[in-house]
Design a protein around this motif. Structure first.
Motif, PDB file in Angstrom:
ATOM      1  N   ASN A 163       0.780  -1.229   0.000  1.00 40.12           N
ATOM      2  CA  ASN A 163       0.000   0.000   0.000  1.00 40.12           C
ATOM      3  C   ASN A 163       0.815   1.284   0.000  1.00 40.12           C
ATOM      4  N   ARG A 164       2.098   1.248  -0.162  1.00 43.24           N
ATOM      5  CA  ARG A 164       2.842   2.491  -0.035  1.00 43.24           C
ATOM      6  C   ARG A 164       3.252   3.028  -1.382  1.00 43.24           C
ATOM      7  N   PRO A 165       3.331   4.294  -1.620  1.00 46.10           N
ATOM      8  CA  PRO A 165       2.621   5.361  -0.923  1.00 46.10           C
ATOM      9  C   PRO A 165       1.255   5.646  -1.557  1.00 46.10           C
ATOM     10  N   VAL A 166       0.899   4.847  -2.555  1.00 51.09           N
ATOM     11  CA  VAL A 166      -0.338   5.058  -3.302  1.00 51.09           C
ATOM     12  C   VAL A 166      -1.546   4.714  -2.436  1.00 51.09           C
ATOM     13  N   ALA A 167      -2.635   5.472  -2.621  1.00 48.24           N
ATOM     14  CA  ALA A 167      -3.877   5.201  -1.883  1.00 48.24           C
ATOM     15  C   ALA A 167      -4.439   3.851  -2.293  1.00 48.24           C
ATOM     16  N   HIS A 168      -4.999   3.164  -1.328  1.00 47.63           N
ATOM     17  CA  HIS A 168      -5.579   1.847  -1.551  1.00 47.63           C
ATOM     18  C   HIS A 168      -6.947   1.822  -0.887  1.00 47.63           C
ATOM     19  N   LEU A 169      -7.982   1.493  -1.638  1.00 46.63           N
ATOM     20  CA  LEU A 169      -9.339   1.434  -1.100  1.00 46.63           C
ATOM     21  C   LEU A 169      -9.585   0.052  -0.526  1.00 46.63           C
ATOM     22  N   THR A 170     -10.053   0.007   0.716  1.00 48.09           N
ATOM     23  CA  THR A 170     -10.327  -1.243   1.394  1.00 48.09           C
ATOM     24  C   THR A 170     -11.722  -1.199   1.988  1.00 48.09           C
ATOM     25  N   THR A 171     -12.458  -2.296   1.856  1.00 46.92           N
ATOM     26  CA  THR A 171     -13.780  -2.424   2.464  1.00 46.92           C
ATOM     27  C   THR A 171     -13.780  -3.650   3.360  1.00 46.92           C
ATOM     28  N   VAL A 172     -14.246  -3.464   4.595  1.00 38.07           N
ATOM     29  CA  VAL A 172     -14.277  -4.522   5.595  1.00 38.07           C
ATOM     30  C   VAL A 172     -15.661  -4.562   6.216  1.00 38.07           C
ATOM     31  N   SER A 173     -16.184  -5.769   6.434  1.00 38.14           N
ATOM     32  CA  SER A 173     -17.462  -5.872   7.150  1.00 38.14           C
ATOM     33  C   SER A 173     -17.295  -6.813   8.331  1.00 38.14           C
ATOM     34  N   SER A 174     -18.058  -6.546   9.379  1.00 41.68           N
ATOM     35  CA  SER A 174     -17.996  -7.325  10.596  1.00 41.68           C
ATOM     36  C   SER A 174     -19.406  -7.498  11.131  1.00 41.68           C
ATOM     37  N   LEU A 175     -19.668  -8.625  11.771  1.00 43.62           N
ATOM     38  CA  LEU A 175     -21.017  -8.974  12.222  1.00 43.62           C
ATOM     39  C   LEU A 175     -20.999  -9.344  13.696  1.00 43.62           C
ATOM     40  N   LYS A 176     -21.981  -8.847  14.430  1.00 44.72           N
ATOM     41  CA  LYS A 176     -22.135  -9.224  15.843  1.00 44.72           C
ATOM     42  C   LYS A 176     -23.584  -9.596  16.078  1.00 44.72           C
ATOM     43  N   SER A 177     -23.812 -10.793  16.564  1.00 42.18           N
ATOM     44  CA  SER A 177     -25.163 -11.285  16.836  1.00 42.18           C
ATOM     45  C   SER A 177     -25.492 -11.174  18.321  1.00 42.18           C
ATOM     46  N   ASP A 178     -26.774 -11.237  18.609  1.00 39.64           N
ATOM     47  CA  ASP A 178     -27.284 -11.312  19.983  1.00 39.64           C
ATOM     48  C   ASP A 178     -26.912 -10.131  20.866  1.00 39.64           C
ATOM     49  N   LEU A 179     -26.938  -8.911  20.299  1.00 44.26           N
ATOM     50  CA  LEU A 179     -26.819  -7.727  21.156  1.00 44.26           C
ATOM     51  C   LEU A 179     -28.103  -7.632  21.971  1.00 44.26           C
ATOM     52  N   SER A 180     -28.004  -7.278  23.207  1.00 46.67           N
ATOM     53  CA  SER A 180     -29.168  -7.227  24.089  1.00 46.67           C
ATOM     54  C   SER A 180     -30.145  -6.126  23.658  1.00 46.67           C
ATOM     55  N   PRO A 181     -31.405  -6.225  24.079  1.00 47.10           N
ATOM     56  CA  PRO A 181     -32.380  -5.184  23.751  1.00 47.10           C
ATOM     57  C   PRO A 181     -31.920  -3.814  24.250  1.00 47.10           C
ATOM     58  N   GLY A 182     -32.363  -2.748  23.549  1.00 47.49           N
ATOM     59  CA  GLY A 182     -32.036  -1.387  23.967  1.00 47.49           C
ATOM     60  C   GLY A 182     -30.987  -0.729  23.088  1.00 47.49           C
ATOM     61  N   PRO A 183     -30.484   0.427  23.546  1.00 43.89           N
ATOM     62  CA  PRO A 183     -29.507   1.179  22.751  1.00 43.89           C
ATOM     63  C   PRO A 183     -28.084   0.631  22.913  1.00 43.89           C
ATOM     64  N   HIS A 184     -27.285   0.797  21.854  1.00 40.67           N
ATOM     65  CA  HIS A 184     -25.874   0.401  21.860  1.00 40.67           C
ATOM     66  C   HIS A 184     -25.080   1.432  21.069  1.00 40.67           C
ATOM     67  N   THR A 185     -23.835   1.658  21.479  1.00 44.35           N
ATOM     68  CA  THR A 185     -22.957   2.591  20.779  1.00 44.35           C
ATOM     69  C   THR A 185     -21.945   1.798  19.969  1.00 44.35           C
ATOM     70  N   ILE A 186     -21.945   2.051  18.653  1.00 38.48           N
ATOM     71  CA  ILE A 186     -21.009   1.391  17.747  1.00 38.48           C
ATOM     72  C   ILE A 186     -19.872   2.365  17.446  1.00 38.48           C
ATOM     73  N   SER A 187     -18.628   1.891  17.602  1.00 39.70           N
ATOM     74  CA  SER A 187     -17.461   2.739  17.326  1.00 39.70           C
ATOM     75  C   SER A 187     -16.488   1.997  16.408  1.00 39.70           C
ATOM     76  N   VAL A 188     -15.750   2.782  15.640  1.00 39.51           N
ATOM     77  CA  VAL A 188     -14.738   2.241  14.725  1.00 39.51           C
ATOM     78  C   VAL A 188     -13.454   3.035  14.944  1.00 39.51           C
ATOM     79  N   ASP A 189     -12.362   2.333  15.212  1.00 36.83           N
ATOM     80  CA  ASP A 189     -11.063   2.962  15.431  1.00 36.83           C
ATOM     81  C   ASP A 189     -10.035   2.377  14.472  1.00 36.83           C
ATOM     82  N   PHE A 190      -9.008   3.189  14.173  1.00 35.67           N
ATOM     83  CA  PHE A 190      -7.845   2.746  13.418  1.00 35.67           C
ATOM     84  C   PHE A 190      -6.625   2.886  14.331  1.00 35.67           C
ATOM     85  N   ASP A 191      -5.652   1.999  14.191  1.00 38.00           N
ATOM     86  CA  ASP A 191      -4.341   2.164  14.798  1.00 38.00           C
ATOM     87  C   ASP A 191      -3.341   1.348  13.989  1.00 38.00           C
TER      88      ASP A 191
END
Length: 159
Positions: free
Chosen positions: A109-137
């Motif tokens: 990937n250096r130094p040219v830009a590279h487009l990446t798409t990632v998907s992730s799935l989580k089942s059985d979140l409990s009823p009610g509100p939830h906060t979804i966050s995405v971080d890079f490091d």
């Protein structure tokens, strides 16, 4: 144990893992899409050792029953330090999704830009509100990268 026996055992283990993964994927297909949240950000994000927010956190609602959440992140990454990798982390209420830490390798990937798409799935979140966050490091200390145009799609499914 002979070489042939070890090879057969390895094949049987791999077939069993494929079957389990196949069953897990099917369970999410029997859900109804109840809401989609979408966001696009065009500001540049500098990525280093400490996690940095890729998007502002998003609050979702599971309603009165459990839900399944699918998060898809698409981003351009560039100037990834050679020999290092950008990691992407998806969390619900601070807890990582089952598949997290996806890496974008600096070797491709250096130094040219590279487009990446990632998907992730989580089942059985409990009823009610939830906060979804995405971080890079970065995977290893001292690495650096940048992210520019990126989109976030969060789909909430109910039984």
């Amino acid at each position: 144990m002979s070489l042939n026996s070890r090879a057969l055992l390895l094949v049987l283990c791999l077939l069993g893992a494929t079957e389990v993964v196949g069953r897990e994927a099917v369970t999410a297909l029997d859900r109804t899409l109840s809401k989609t949240h979408m966001r696009q950000d065009t500001t540049s994000v500098a990525i280093a050792d400490a996690p940095v927010q890729a998007f502002a956190p998003t609050t979702i609602q599971c309603g009165k029953q459990s839900c399944t959440v699918r998060v898809e992140v698409s981003s351009q990454f560039f100037n990834v330090t050679s020999g290092n990798a950008v990691r992407l982390h998806v969390k619900a209420d601070g807890a990582p999704f089952p598949v997290t830490g996806f890496e974008i390798d600096g070797g491709i990937n250096r130094p040219v830009a590279h487009l990446t798409t990632v998907s992730s799935l989580k089942s059985d979140l409990s009823p009610g509100p939830h906060t979804i966050s995405v971080d890079f490091d970065m995977r290893s200390p001292g690495g650096k990268a940048e992210a520019s145009i990126r989109t976030l799609t969060i789909q909430v499914f109910t039984p």
